[in-house]
Design an enzyme around this catalytic site. Structure first.
Site: not given
Ligand code: LCS
Length: 390
Positions: A58, A111, A182, A207
């Site tokens: 962890r 997001y 971000d 992503k």
């Molecule tokens: N930051 C951005 C710019 C994102 O697009 C997302 C997720 C996150 C943080 C969060 O990341 P995760 O916890 O999902 O790894 N974006 C998504 C989207 O646009 N569609 O589904 C997830």
């Protein structure tokens, strides 16, 4: 070889990778929760922080550590911390920096879950102002002495508006506030916020970094002092990444440069096609001359990326258009080999109240496209046949 001086793809392939005891060329997956202490005295030294050592996954894990070193190298930051999801990374970074009574400035287009997290912070007595950071004067006007941080995505999910990282960092630093960017949409291949003045960079590694849509992951990159504190906070929140998922992201990152070149190329073609289509009201892509911040995009980004937003003439056409696609996959997420398409108003940003959403430009006729790395003619042909149906 001095990897600090090597090219991007050389670093993406080799940085962070350690020689294994067995000679394994590829990083082993240390799929273990605890690590055995050599003896009680060793345990006392490690637990007391007198000696570095692995205790429990962890907090620290050798596979994950290689991922952390690789992304720190690529973003040209001092250190990095990996978490199980992008949201776990964002939460850990925010909770490391803020306390009750602090003020945060967040861009209004982010997001959906990140927006929701910031709304939730209000219940802990944190004052959050959602503004349009793409106009730096908005930041100047609202920033206060108790502002702890300014948070934004650039380009923003899903409207693709761009914030000037250097200009906002200058304003924030003058007031002693930190800037968290971000960088999920760009990756360090296309944009390096730390070199433009930001303090901390965050990624959803789910992503482009992983790039294959088969794992979740999150990363925080910044000064060693910040990452040390973030590691402590994150250990208590408990959003650790599994060693296997770290390994998948390590593997994905080796082809990041190749993939991003193809994403850039394909999205440039698709955006040009959409912009000239009679059934498309507007296409929004940083690489288009018509993007209101095209010049800024050219200045702070090395390429326009793989994300496009576009508007159909009428919101009522959206479901039929989406249901008519045969190659493009109707799914949230982004940045993977397949082209993914989704409707922010009812999907990724459904959590943002409608009135606010519309004010921010996340309108009902807006569609978001994550252009994949298939043959671009096939992507365009699919969109063409679906547009014929509306
Ligand atoms: N930051 C951005 C710019 C994102 O697009 C997302 C997720 C996150 C943080 C969060 O990341 P995760 O916890 O999902 O790894 N974006 C998504 C989207 O646009 N569609 O589904 C997830």
């Amino acid at each position: 070889m001095n990897l600090k001086k090597a090219g991007f793809s050389t670093r993406a392939i080799h940085a962070g990778e350690k020689q294994s005891e067995t000679g394994a060329v590829i990083t082993p997956i240390y799929q273990t929760a605890p690590f055995e202490f050599k003896n009680a005295a060793h345990a006392a030294r490690v637990m007391g922080g007198k000696e570095k050592g692995y205790v429990y996954s962890r907090g620290l894990n050798p596979t994950t550590e290689e991922l952390e070193e690789k992304i720190a190298n690529l973003e040209e930051g001092e250190a990095a911390l990996a978490q199980g999801t992008g949201m776990a990374a964002i939460s850990a970074a925010i909770f490391t920096e803020i306390k009750t009574g602090d003020h945060i400035i967040a861009d209004e287009v982010i997001y959906g879950s990140t927006y929701d997290l910031f709304v939730d912070l209000k219940k802990f007595g944190v004052d959050v102002s959602f503004i349009d950071t793409s106009d730096v004067s908005n930041v100047e006007n609202i920033i206060r002495r108790d502002t702890k941080l300014v948070f934004f995505e650039t380009p923003a999910n899903p409207t693709m508006k761009i914030t000037d990282i250097k200009a906002v960092s200058d304003v924030a630093h003058e007031k002693g506030a930190k800037v968290f960017v971000d960088n999920t949409f760009m990756t360090p291949y296309l944009q390096q916020p730390l070199l433009l003045g930001a303090d901390v960079v965050i990624h959803s590694a789910t992503k482009y970094l992983n790039g294959h849509g088969d794992t979740l992951g999150g990363l925080i990159i910044g000064p060693s002092e910040f990452i040390k504190r973030a590691r402590h906070t994150a250990k208590n929140i408990g959003g650790a990444i599994s060693p296997f998922n770290s390994w998948l992201i390590l593997r994905g990152m080796k082809t990041l440069g190749l993939r991003m070149d193809r994403h850039n190329e394909n999205a440039t073609s698709v955006a040009g096609y959409l912009e000239n289509h009679e059934k498309i009201k507007k296409a929004i892509y940083p690489g288009l001359l018509s993007h209101p911040q095209h010049d800024l995009a050219k200045k702070q980004m090395r390429g326009p990326g793989g994300m496009i937003a576009f508007l159909l003439e009428e919101a009522r056409e959206v479901p039929h258009f989406l249901d008519s696609l045969r190659l493009c996959t109707l799914a949230v997420s982004l940045g993977e080999t397949s082209t993914l398409i989704q409707h922010p108003a009812t999907m990724t940003h459904a959590v943002v109240p409608r009135e606010e959403r519309i004010r921010y430009g996340i309108t009902d006729e807006l569609i978001r496209l994550s252009v994949g790395i298939e043959d671009v003619e096939d992507i365009i042909e699919d969109i063409e046949q679906a547009l014929k149906q509306v």
